[in-house]
Scaffold this active site. Structure first.
Site, PDB file in Angstrom:
ATOM      1  CG  ASN A 151      -1.768   1.200   1.374  1.00 37.89           C
ATOM      2  OD1 ASN A 151      -1.862   1.999   0.437  1.00 37.89           O
ATOM      3  ND2 ASN A 151      -2.413   1.372   2.515  1.00 37.89           N
ATOM      4  CD1 TRP A 152       3.829   1.159  -2.634  1.00 34.96           C
ATOM      5  CD2 TRP A 152       3.799   2.142  -4.647  1.00 34.96           C
ATOM      6  NE1 TRP A 152       4.650   0.439  -3.469  1.00 34.96           N
ATOM      7  CE2 TRP A 152       4.656   1.029  -4.706  1.00 34.96           C
ATOM      8  CE3 TRP A 152       3.618   2.915  -5.796  1.00 34.96           C
ATOM      9  CZ2 TRP A 152       5.339   0.670  -5.873  1.00 34.96           C
ATOM     10  CZ3 TRP A 152       4.299   2.561  -6.954  1.00 34.96           C
ATOM     11  CH2 TRP A 152       5.150   1.446  -6.994  1.00 34.96           C
ATOM     12  CE  LYS A 153      -0.226   3.383   4.696  1.00 37.76           C
ATOM     13  NZ  LYS A 153      -0.240   3.536   6.115  1.00 37.76           N
ATOM     14  CG  HIS A 160      -6.080   2.075   5.090  1.00 45.66           C
ATOM     15  ND1 HIS A 160      -5.645   3.053   5.957  1.00 45.66           N
ATOM     16  CD2 HIS A 160      -5.061   1.186   4.978  1.00 45.66           C
ATOM     17  CE1 HIS A 160      -4.404   2.766   6.342  1.00 45.66           C
ATOM     18  NE2 HIS A 160      -4.027   1.639   5.754  1.00 45.66           N
ATOM     19  CD  GLU A 219      -3.059   5.753   6.552  1.00 43.86           C
ATOM     20  OE1 GLU A 219      -2.962   5.730   5.310  1.00 43.86           O
ATOM     21  OE2 GLU A 219      -2.165   5.323   7.310  1.00 43.86           O
ATOM     22  CD  GLU A 276      -3.729  -2.317   7.488  1.00 43.73           C
ATOM     23  OE1 GLU A 276      -2.575  -2.531   7.117  1.00 43.73           O
ATOM     24  OE2 GLU A 276      -4.371  -1.305   7.163  1.00 43.73           O
ATOM     25  N   GLY A 310       2.088   2.591  10.798  1.00 38.99           N
ATOM     26  CA  GLY A 310       3.054   3.676  10.614  1.00 38.99           C
ATOM     27  C   GLY A 310       3.744   4.138  11.883  1.00 38.99           C
ATOM     28  CB  SER A 355       4.715  -1.355  12.364  1.00 41.12           C
ATOM     29  OG  SER A 355       4.325  -0.017  12.581  1.00 41.12           O
TER      30      SER A 355
HETATM   31  P1  PGA Z   1       2.485   0.551   7.732  1.00 40.54           P
HETATM   32  O1  PGA Z   1       1.055   0.736   7.063  1.00 40.54           O
HETATM   33  O2  PGA Z   1       3.064  -0.743   7.212  1.00 40.54           O
HETATM   34  O3  PGA Z   1       3.271   1.747   7.335  1.00 40.54           O
HETATM   35  O4  PGA Z   1       2.266   0.471   9.215  1.00 40.54           O
HETATM   36  C1  PGA Z   1       0.194  -0.344   6.862  1.00 40.54           C
HETATM   37  C2  PGA Z   1      -1.086   0.127   6.230  1.00 40.54           C
HETATM   38  O5  PGA Z   1      -1.540   1.224   6.554  1.00 40.54           O
HETATM   39  O6  PGA Z   1      -1.674  -0.561   5.397  1.00 40.54           O
END
Ligand code: PGA
Length: 243
Positions: free
Chosen positions: A8-10, A89, A91, A162, A168, A206
């Site tokens: 997931n490159w966001k 997600h 976010e 998650e 993150g 993470s």
């Molecule tokens: P992260 O993000 O690996 O940077 O913790 C995971 C995600 O949000 O899918």
């Protein structure tokens, strides 16, 4: 069943040049993997520039087309070669996306023959209050409302655990703890009466090359990788570890 490793490159990178560099480095590092499926989820605008791996989007709208300025429909994604779409997600949920909206998106994704990756997870506060299982139950129940698993092949439906506090932060949820959550999720889905059909389960939060194997060993079918997927060396390591 192949392990599913989703990048997931966001909202990264900010130039097409960097996208190509990142993608080419990953491509060079990953060849002939029989036991791992790699899915790259770049920002929408870069989808046409990624090939060689399975393609996923980071979100989708629930209508096919129409007067919905800025929205991207599941059908557009399918027609562009996407096979997967991340839905719900944390976010996105932070922008006000509710379980009801997520449910609509999942249904629309399935209708367009995309494989939805439903993200669920508790916040730190919810965890501290001992509400983890209750939150996961609610997110699953509402997110999966009126979805018939019988129409969906097992590998076509993915649930990613998650924990929000692990995303993150460099503080992953301990594998031992995720094992208990995984067991709970499987039992809960069983109770929803999907005739014994289970989705694939991913862990995300993470993930790095040090801990990736642990999550596979406790029973997850794959990983959802954010930050580490932007570092080609690290991401390639993770993929190879899961092979
Ligand atoms: P992260 O993000 O690996 O940077 O913790 C995971 C995600 O949000 O899918």
């Amino acid at each position: 069943m192949k392990k599913l490793i989703v990048a997931n490159w966001k909202c990264n990178p900010v130039t097409l040049k960097e996208v190509k560099q990142l993608f080419n480095s990953i491509k060079r590092g990953i060849k002939n993997l029989k036991y791992v499926e790699v899915v790259i989820c770049p920002p929408f605008v870069y989808l046409p520039f990624i090939s060689s791996f399975k393609l996923g989007a980071q979100d989708c709208f629930w209508e096919e087309k129409g007067p919905f300025t800025s929205q991207i429909s599941p059908l557009m994604l399918k027609n562009l070669g996407c096979e997967y779409v991340i839905v719900g997600h944390s976010e996105r949920r932070a922008f006000g996306e509710t379980d009801e909206i997520i449910n609509k998106k999942i249904k629309a994704a399935i209708k367009a023959k995309l494989k939805p990756i439903l993200c669920i997870g508790e916040t730190l506060e919810e965890r501290r209050k001992g509400k983890t299982f209750q939150i996961l139950k609610e997110q699953l129940k509402k997110g999966l409302k009126d979805i018939s698993f019988l129409k969906v092949h097992r590998s076509s439906f993915i649930v990613a655990y998650e924990p929000v506090w692990a995303i993150g932060t460099g503080k992953p949820c301990q594998p031992k703890e995720t094992k208990k959550v995984l067991q709970f999720l499987k039992e809960f889905i069983q109770s929803l009466n999907y005739f014994g059909i289970q989705p694939l389960f991913l862990y995300g939060g993470s993930v790095n090359s040090e801990n990736a194997r642990d999550y596979i060993e406790v029973g997850f079918d794959g990983l959802l990788v954010g930050g580490a997927s932007l570092n080609p060396k690290e991401f390639v390591k993770i993929v190879k570890i899961c092979h």
